[in-house]
Design an enzyme around this catalytic site. Structure first.
Site, PDB file in Angstrom:
ATOM      1  N   ASP A  22       0.855  -1.178   0.000  1.00  0.00           N
ATOM      2  CA  ASP A  22       0.000   0.000   0.000  1.00  0.00           C
ATOM      3  C   ASP A  22       0.904   1.244   0.000  1.00  0.00           C
ATOM      4  O   ASP A  22       2.107   1.161   0.267  1.00  0.00           O
ATOM      5  CB  ASP A  22      -0.937  -0.027   1.221  1.00  0.00           C
ATOM      6  CG  ASP A  22      -2.182   0.819   0.995  1.00  0.00           C
ATOM      7  OD1 ASP A  22      -2.185   1.639   0.061  1.00  0.00           O
ATOM      8  OD2 ASP A  22      -3.154   0.661   1.764  1.00  0.00           O
TER       9      ASP A  22
ATOM     10  N   GLU B 294     -10.396   7.263   4.295  1.00  0.00           N
ATOM     11  CA  GLU B 294      -9.290   6.806   5.152  1.00  0.00           C
ATOM     12  C   GLU B 294      -9.277   7.550   6.504  1.00  0.00           C
ATOM     13  O   GLU B 294     -10.324   7.805   7.084  1.00  0.00           O
ATOM     14  CB  GLU B 294      -7.958   6.918   4.398  1.00  0.00           C
ATOM     15  CG  GLU B 294      -7.988   6.057   3.115  1.00  0.00           C
ATOM     16  CD  GLU B 294      -6.636   5.912   2.464  1.00  0.00           C
ATOM     17  OE1 GLU B 294      -5.645   5.677   3.153  1.00  0.00           O
ATOM     18  OE2 GLU B 294      -6.576   6.003   1.222  1.00  0.00           O
TER      19      GLU B 294
HETATM   20  C1  BGC Z   1      -4.469   7.682  -1.075  1.00  0.00           C
HETATM   21  C2  BGC Z   1      -4.315   7.905  -2.502  1.00  0.00           C
HETATM   22  C3  BGC Z   1      -4.499   9.340  -2.703  1.00  0.00           C
HETATM   23  C4  BGC Z   1      -3.504  10.110  -1.929  1.00  0.00           C
HETATM   24  C5  BGC Z   1      -3.820  11.563  -1.982  1.00  0.00           C
HETATM   25  C6  BGC Z   1      -3.374   8.404  -0.382  1.00  0.00           C
HETATM   26  O1  BGC Z   1      -3.412   8.188   0.951  1.00  0.00           O
HETATM   27  O2  BGC Z   1      -4.460   6.367  -0.812  1.00  0.00           O
HETATM   28  O3  BGC Z   1      -5.176   7.185  -3.247  1.00  0.00           O
HETATM   29  O4  BGC Z   1      -4.391   9.701  -4.019  1.00  0.00           O
HETATM   30  O5  BGC Z   1      -3.457   9.737  -0.609  1.00  0.00           O
HETATM   31  O6  BGC Z   1      -3.139  12.162  -3.003  1.00  0.00           O
HETATM   32  C1  BGC Z   2      -5.193   2.924   0.427  1.00  0.00           C
HETATM   33  C2  BGC Z   2      -5.425   1.813  -0.539  1.00  0.00           C
HETATM   34  C3  BGC Z   2      -5.356   2.301  -1.955  1.00  0.00           C
HETATM   35  C4  BGC Z   2      -4.067   3.036  -2.185  1.00  0.00           C
HETATM   36  C5  BGC Z   2      -3.914   3.602  -3.564  1.00  0.00           C
HETATM   37  C6  BGC Z   2      -3.986   3.720   0.068  1.00  0.00           C
HETATM   38  O1  BGC Z   2      -3.880   4.844   0.874  1.00  0.00           O
HETATM   39  O2  BGC Z   2      -5.041   2.400   1.726  1.00  0.00           O
HETATM   40  O3  BGC Z   2      -6.659   1.206  -0.275  1.00  0.00           O
HETATM   41  O4  BGC Z   2      -5.490   1.236  -2.838  1.00  0.00           O
HETATM   42  O5  BGC Z   2      -3.959   4.085  -1.268  1.00  0.00           O
HETATM   43  O6  BGC Z   2      -4.701   4.701  -3.773  1.00  0.00           O
END
Ligand code: BGC
Ligand code: BGC
Length: 788
Positions: free
Chosen positions: A309, A510
């Protein structure tokens, strides 16, 4: 087979499931000798650098096609805030164009005998292909759990795969098979249920929909993409529901809850699994060999690809984002390394050379990447735009897919109360109130066009979608009545037979969605319900939320109450239930709390409505008046303006004339991006162009001195000013001194600022970058000095 029977029993009661044991997958996909010979041949002809590159997964806005041609990454992703060529609202054709461009760069012939391996693109299509404008937005998983219908989930998987193919993308980071056990967790809505067997059943169904079934001709063929079961494991079991937090307890008991969905997904032939951010008994999963290899490979028999991740490897003790052989050694195959790919790649190459990483382990990981590509047809297929469904833009948000979504929405609505006002009478004059009623972004939640969703996404961003109000209006008209939207409820109540109040949580994703309790604080809906009640108009509450919440006040005030979850783009699924066009069959996939503390329930005890609860439209039995006391409500608002990666409710960031939602983006000469301090994007890196300024404006009654946690990596070369209340304070010297000193605190009291007011900001006359982790207010002692 046994697993499926258990799953059915569990849809009826959680208690019946708690004893369930976790059994290994029964049909582990066997390797085929023709595939293996091909993989061995490719491996034998690849250079060390290109092998390592197969394990590196950067995000689209951190590399160019030239980088792709030079380094030949095995895969890449778009993050929730990333779109092609820096535009997250780019039309589908731009997504496809980027896919082609990167594929072409990855397949340019290499000197000698070295094979050029086509790249693959992964995305978070977690409730439809919702990073892309115009896609069908399906309900989030919590709602799908309430349908109890794996067949509709399978159809959603197939429709999502087709929409992904339209844009030339290969791989979906979905389903989330977290078993959320503490609803304070910000990702509760990504979980199908608190019940492991229900999650297992739904997760497997989505995998089958996305990939097809191995026994079928179209397995990973046309209209199918690679699926990912995530996040292995324990994501839903962290203490207090803290995202990426700690999971503690007896490992067998933890497995009996949180690992249960994996054998089902593996049985369904899921090709990839994502490692989880959380730790288990003190060890981060990304570096946990006993669980990532011992349990996942050994006990559960998973033979596919393990992807990391977002910089998850960097959280392992002793690792950084750019230096982490530990993860590969523990069993991770691909590093998701959004930005720092170059240094990580170089370090891994060196670590193979010096023997830290055995060549056999590298080959094993690369072999898994190649196997996934081979099975998905990527190794031998044409460029993205020449594949099935690619560029067939009519399939993005097609009527057929929207019909599937509408059905899923209808099946997911859970009726918690109904004094007889539902179904709405034909010919009724319906008042629709609440700012959420005509708000598609709010009905869609997080992971919708942007990572966090919501904010300033208005309905124009959702072509082809139907808001809940629009759906009610159409249905009212069709049944000989009419509906009027009055967001603030000011329309004269006596003109209406019934009022529908739509309200709920503002979108989040998140950790930004973590809460310390389950009290629903926003009183907009409550006030409207009480007002209509006082005027003698029967009311229906439609509650949009990513989790069950304490809404006793609203339940008391309303004549009917529908838990609508996060339905997405097809509001007609909601009106189908309100008007009785379809039977109400939705059942809670989570226990609903009787009090607001947020302490985990996961059983009938202490629940107001147990797991499995949900009324039919005909059930008009009275709901007794509920206790409206909630100690947490008395605590008052948080004093943080910015923290944990999120602007507090009621705080707006303005840069010149422009706004920066959640303090991210570009406006007025300010560029603000997420910055990882202790967790992903829990801080901001803010760059000022000469002459630009940034202000945080607070509404409400936040008072007190300010404390700012910040870091300066390069000192300013011209004045930097602090804007506080109506004062301007020169802080150039402070910023110069702070250079390279890591995180520091700045305290601002009335001693230097005079009246503190409700605005704070910075202005710069030079190019200047500052990182900010928190801005908060606190009660200072009388006469307390500023920190400078
Ligand atoms: C997420 C990504 C997201 C990024 C913000 C990450 O924590 O998982 O998908 O694009 O933060 O830019
Ligand atoms: C998330 C994932 C996601 C990744 C990519 C991470 O922050 O936990 O679920 O697939 O970002 O965006």
């Amino acid at each position: 087979m046994r697993l499926k029977l258990v799953a059915l029993a569990c849809t009826l009661s959680v208690a019946a499931c708690s004893q369930a044991q976790i059994a290994p997958a029964s049909s582990i996909p066997t390797r085929q000798s023709s595939e293996e010979a091909r993989i061995a041949d490719l491996l034998s002809r690849m250079s060390l650098e290109r092998k390592v590159a197969q394990l590196i997964q950067p995000q689209i806005n951190s590399f160019t096609a030239a980088d792709m041609e030079r380094y030949r990454f095995g895969s890449y992703l778009n993050g929730g805030n990333g779109g092609p060529y820096g535009d997250e609202y780019a039309p589908a054709s731009e997504w496809l164009k980027l896919a082609d461009e990167m594929w072409v760069a990855s397949t340019r012939p290499l000197p000698g005998d070295e094979p050029a391996i086509p790249v693959m693109w992964g995305t978070d299509a977690v409730h439809g292909h919702t990073n892309v404008v115009g896609a069908t937005i399906f309900p989030h998983n919590i709602a799908l759990g309430a349908t109890r219908d794996p067949e509709i989930v399978r159809q959603i998987g197939a429709a999502t795969a087709t929409e992904i193919e339209v844009t030339g993308i290969d791989w979906n980071f979905s389903p989330t098979v977290a078993v959320a056990r503490d609803d304070r967790w910000g990702r509760t809505y990504e979980s199908y249920s608190e019940n492991p067997q229900l999650v297992a059943q739904m997760g497997a169904a989505l995998v089958e929909g996305l990939q097809g079934r191995r026994s079928a001709d179209d397995f990973l063929g046309q209209g199918r993409v690679l699926a990912t079961a995530k996040h292995f494991f324990g994501d839903g079991g962290t203490e207090r529901g803290v995202d990426q937090g700690d999971v503690n307890g007896d490992i067998e008991q933890l497995k009996a809850i949180h690992a249960v969905p994996y054998p089902a997904a593996i049985d369904a032939d899921v090709q990839t699994i994502m490692a989880s951010f959380n730790s288990i008994n003190g060890r981060k999963m990304h570096g946990n060999e006993a669980l990532l290899t011992g349990v996942l490979r050994g006990e559960l028999g998973f033979d596919g690809l393990v992807v990391g991740d977002w910089n998850g490897h960097g959280q392992i003790k002793g690792c950084t984002n750019v230096d982490c052989p530990q993860a590969l050694l523990a069993g991770l195959d691909i590093y998701m390394v959004p930005d720092d790919w170059k240094a990580l790649l170089e370090n891994l190459v060196a670590q193979v050379k010096d023997g830290t990483i055995p060549m056999a382990r590298l080959d094993e990981a690369v072999g898994r990447v190649l196997r996934a590509k081979l099975r998905a047809g990527i190794l031998d297929g044409p460029r993205p735009s020449q594949r099935a469904n690619a560029g067939d833009y009519a399939k993005l948000g097609s009527a057929a897919h929207r019909a599937v979504a509408r059905e899923a929405v209808a099946k997911s609505q859970v009726i918690l109360k109904n004094d007889g006002v539902l179904p709405l009478k034909t010919g009724a004059h319906v008042l629709v109130a609440g700012t959420a009623a005509d708000n598609i972004a709010q009905a869609s939640g997080g992971w919708t066009l942007t990572w966090q969703g919501g904010g300033d996404l208005d309905n124009d961003r959702f072509p082809g979608a139907t808001s809940i109000y629009q759906a009610i209006a159409a249905e009212a008209l069709a049944s000989g009545g009419r509906a009027t939207l009055s967001e603030d409820g000011a329309a004269p109540a006596e003109d209406f037979d019934v009022a529908i109040v739509v309200f709920g949580e503002a979108p989040y994703a998140e950790f930004a969605g973590d809460r310390k309790d389950l009290a629903f604080r926003d009183e907009e809906g409550l006030e409207l319900l009480r007002k209509f009640d006082a005027a003698g108009v029967p009311t229906v509450a439609v509650f949009l939320s990513g989790r069950p919440m304490w809404v006793n006040r609203e339940l008391n005030a309303a004549d009917a109450f529908v838990a609508s979850w996060l339905p997405g783009s097809e509001g007609a699924g909601v009106s189908d239930i309100l008007f009785g066009k379809r039977p109400a069959t939705g059942k809670l996939s989570f226990s609903w709390p009787a009090n607001c503390t947020g302490m985990p329930l996961n059983s009938a005890e202490g629940a107001l409505f147990p797991f499995g609860y949900g009324r039919s439209l005909g059930d008009t039995s009275a709901l007794p008046t509920l206790d409206e006391t909630c100690a947490a409500l008395a605590e008052g608002p948080s004093r943080e303006l910015f923290g944990s990666g999120r602007l507090a409710d009621g705080v707006v960031a303005n840069a010149g004339e422009g706004a920066l939602p959640n303090l991210i983006g570009n406006a007025g000469g300010i560029t603000a991006r997420g910055y990882d301090r202790e967790a992903q994007e829990d801080a901001r890196e803010i760059t000022f162009a000469p002459g630009s300024s940034l202000r945080l404006v607070q509404s409400g009654d936040n008072t007190g001195a300010y404390r700012i946690t910040y870091e300066v990596s390069a000192k300013p070369t011209a004045p930097v000013t602090l804007l506080i209340g109506d004062r301007r304070i020169d802080i150039t010297q402070e910023m110069i001194v702070a250079e390279g000193k890591s995180w520091r605190e700045m305290v601002l009291t009335e001693a230097c600022a005079g009246t503190l007011g409700n605005t704070i900001g910075f202005a710069s006359e030079t190019v200047f970058t500052i990182r900010i982790a928190t801005i908060e207010r606190f009660d200072s002692e009388d006469g307390a000095q500023c920190s400078f």
